[in-house]
Design a protein around this motif. Structure first.
Motif, short mmCIF file in Angstrom:
data_model
loop_
_atom_site.label_atom_id
_atom_site.label_comp_id
_atom_site.label_asym_id
_atom_site.label_seq_id
_atom_site.Cartn_x
_atom_site.Cartn_y
_atom_site.Cartn_z
N TYR A 240 0.83 -1.20 0.00
CA TYR A 240 0.00 0.00 0.00
C TYR A 240 0.87 1.25 0.00
N TYR A 365 -4.21 -3.14 5.93
CA TYR A 365 -4.54 -4.48 5.42
C TYR A 365 -5.79 -5.00 6.11
N ASN A 366 -6.72 -5.48 5.29
CA ASN A 366 -7.95 -6.09 5.79
C ASN A 366 -8.01 -7.52 5.27
N SER A 368 -10.06 -9.88 5.53
CA SER A 368 -11.36 -10.37 5.07
C SER A 368 -11.68 -9.92 3.65
N GLU A 369 -11.02 -8.87 3.19
CA GLU A 369 -11.29 -8.34 1.85
C GLU A 369 -10.18 -8.65 0.86
N GLU A 370 -8.96 -8.83 1.32
CA GLU A 370 -7.83 -9.06 0.43
C GLU A 370 -7.69 -10.53 0.07
N THR A 371 -7.35 -10.78 -1.17
CA THR A 371 -7.13 -12.16 -1.64
C THR A 371 -5.65 -12.49 -1.70
N GLU A 570 -3.22 0.19 -4.00
CA GLU A 570 -2.52 -1.08 -3.88
C GLU A 570 -1.63 -1.25 -5.08
#
Length: 577
Positions: A240, A365-366, A368-371, A570
């Motif tokens: 980021y 960084y999250n 639950s949302e990042e792959t 990103e």
């Protein structure tokens, strides 16, 4: 006895003329005489340059250029000394019966020819040690390369000093941001003024740290085995680059009144190294109360890594005659940015059981949302004191710095923080290479010369990296040398080597003065504080001149492009290496 006036009048000639009598005879005692006007300028007795004034040689143009306004004696009259050529001589001619040789001394594949330059020569061959032309390449394709390393040279000589490009057309680059009619220009700051500024400050103090770091892979420090190449791979990791005003940690620090000025190392380093910049850039400065935020726009040029920005013959745009699309400045910057992202992720050992954890997790960084997995990155928020003796209140600046990896010291075994960057080579023979050496053959044997050339061609980029390393108090700055697998393909690269430097010693080698950078920051901040009102401002580097311009812009400028609070950029790459 006095002479009367009547006697003087009577003695005057009766024909109404003055001076000696005129004559049409052009002989004086039998010698031809060329008449001339008293207003004519007397030149040289014998001028040997008139017949050869169009020559490009040693005399000719350079000599006549200094005397172009002088008239040659007798040039305006018909020649009285011309020799009448007999009829039998007019038909006489000299026959050259020497045999013309069609062989050229070639070497290497494709029949290269070495031609010594002499005199002014052609458009691209003026002076210099010579011109290296490579003709008749593979498949009958002819490519010409010029060796501009110079040397003692022939009669033309090598061109030295600032006048060497006096005859080159001025490049007209575009501004990094579109200047709107409703923007009000407040100040113009010349680089000469910026270079004289100086402000001594401390090394700063740590406030808090976030994220984690993987350990650096030391095998990259060893030169690759002969006849083997280490490919640069695509390593998709979430990294980021959030601007200042969208950083939640900076918002918390501003609410706690920890400092007056807030910035990121990416933005601050550009401002501190502004006198070295050539390309246009811009930053957004917001004043809210007594707080000042240094921001960047989404998609700003500050996020890109320039290539050969400071080279004497920087890469050309398409409008300037460059037909090689992958070597446009924009294409090279995009390539260098992706190389740096992938290089950092490849040179670390991703082991969950042996990573260096900071006190707090990555704030951007999250899971639950990042792959994608999170990249090795640590954010250190550090505070610097920019106060002067005359200031009533202290003036502090908080900057978010970044670290890329950690490594064990060979002697003490302590952890050392690293900043990892990559220099890239696109084609050392192409236009815009800045006279760079061939890294594949010279990096091991002439590493100092390679680094010195990069310091010259990428002075601004390397200065910014060095400033970022010093701001973060990194122990070592690792510089990787990455080259294209083939010069004509910009999507596959190899790692040729990695060299580590102490950032402070590297700054001394580059003649980089951090006190000058802090002086520039303090000067710009004082201008904003002097407005005595809240507002938004844009600082723009002029694309064609060495100066900065400060504009006051409407409050809603650029807001339609923002992602909102907490949003960020990103960095990643979808293409293959």
């Amino acid at each position: 006895m006095p002479v009367s006036l009547s006697d003087i009048v009577a003695s005057l000639p009766s024909d109404g003329t003055w001076g000696p009598p005129t004559t049409t005879n052009s002989l004086v005692d039998g010698v031809p005489y060329a008449p001339y006007s008293k207003g004519d300028k007397l030149g040289r007795m014998a001028d040997w340059t008139t017949e050869g004034k169009d020559r490009e040689g040693r005399g000719g143009r350079q000599y006549n250029r200094n005397y172009k306004d002088q008239q040659v004696y007798g040039a305006g009259t018909s020649s009285l000394f011309a020799v009448q050529v007999a009829e039998d001589e007019s038909s006489f001619s000299v026959v050259d019966n020497t045999r013309a040789s069609t062989k050229t001394r070639g070497f290497g594949r494709g029949g290269a020819t070495f031609i010594r330059g002499r005199g002014r020569g052609g458009r691209d061959q003026r002076g210099g040690r010579g011109t290296f032309q490579r003709v008749g390449g593979r498949g009958a394709q002819q490519n010409t390369y010029y060796d501009n390393r110079g040397g003692r040279g022939g009669r033309g000589g090598r061109r030295f000093g600032g006048w060497k490009d006096y005859d080159k057309p001025q490049r007209n680059r575009d501004s990094s941001v579109n200047i709107k009619p409703d923007w009000q220009m407040l100040e113009e700051i010349d680089f000469n003024r910026l270079a004289k500024l100086n402000l001594e400050t401390s090394t700063g103090e740590d406030i808090d740290s976030y994220g984690f770091l993987y350990y650096y892979d030391r095998t990259y420090d060893k030169p690759p085995v002969k006849n083997t190449e280490r490919k640069l791979n695509v390593v998709d990791r979430a990294a980021y680059n959030v601007t200042t005003s969208q950083d939640p940690i900076i918002h918390e620090l501003a609410e706690k009144d920890e400092a007056t000025i807030f910035a990121t190392d990416n933005i601050l380093s550009m401002l501190m190294c502004a006198p070295r910049s050539v390309y246009s850039w811009d930053m957004v400065i917001t004043r809210s109360g007594n707080k000042i935020f240094l921001d960047k726009r989404d998609g700003s040029s500050l996020d890109m890594v320039s290539v050969n920005e400071n080279a004497a013959d920087a890469p050309l745009e398409a409008s300037e005659g460059n037909k090689d699309q992958i070597n446009f400045p924009g294409a090279l910057a995009l390539e260098a940015t992706f190389i740096n992202h992938n290089f950092v992720n490849q040179t670390v050992i991703e082991a969950e059981n042996s990573k260096f954890e900071m006190p707090h997790e990555n704030p951007f960084y999250n899971p639950s949302e990042e792959t994608e997995a999170l990249a090795s990155k640590a954010y250190k928020y550090r505070r610097f004191d920019l106060s002067l003796e005359k200031d009533e209140d202290p003036l502090h600046l908080i900057v978010r710095t970044e670290l890329d990896a950690v490594v064990k010291n060979n002697i003490s075994g302590e952890d050392q923080f690293l900043v990892v960057k990559a220099l890239n080579e696109f084609d050392h023979k192409a236009q815009g290479s800045g006279g760079a050496l061939d890294w594949r053959t010279k990096l091991t044997s002439q590493r100092g010369a390679v680094v010195a050339t990069e310091m010259k061609n990428n002075s601004c980029k390397l200065a910014r990296w060095t400033v970022q390393s010093i701001l973060a108090r990194a122990d070592v700055m690792k510089l990787g040398f990455v080259s294209r697998t083939t010069p004509k393909s910009n999507d596959r690269h190899v790692i040729l080597g990695v060299v580590g430097y102490d950032p402070r010693k590297f700054a001394e080698q580059m003649n980089l003065n951090l006190n000058n950078g802090w002086g520039i920051v303090r000067t710009i901040v004082d201008m904003i504080r002097g407005m005595n009102k809240d507002g938004k401002y844009v600082l723009v580097k002029d694309p064609n001149k060495n100066l900065l311009r400060l504009y006051e812009v409407p409050a809603g400028t650029f807001e339609e492009e923002d992602e909102g609070p907490g949003g960020g950029e990103e960095v990643g790459e979808d293409g293959g290496e």
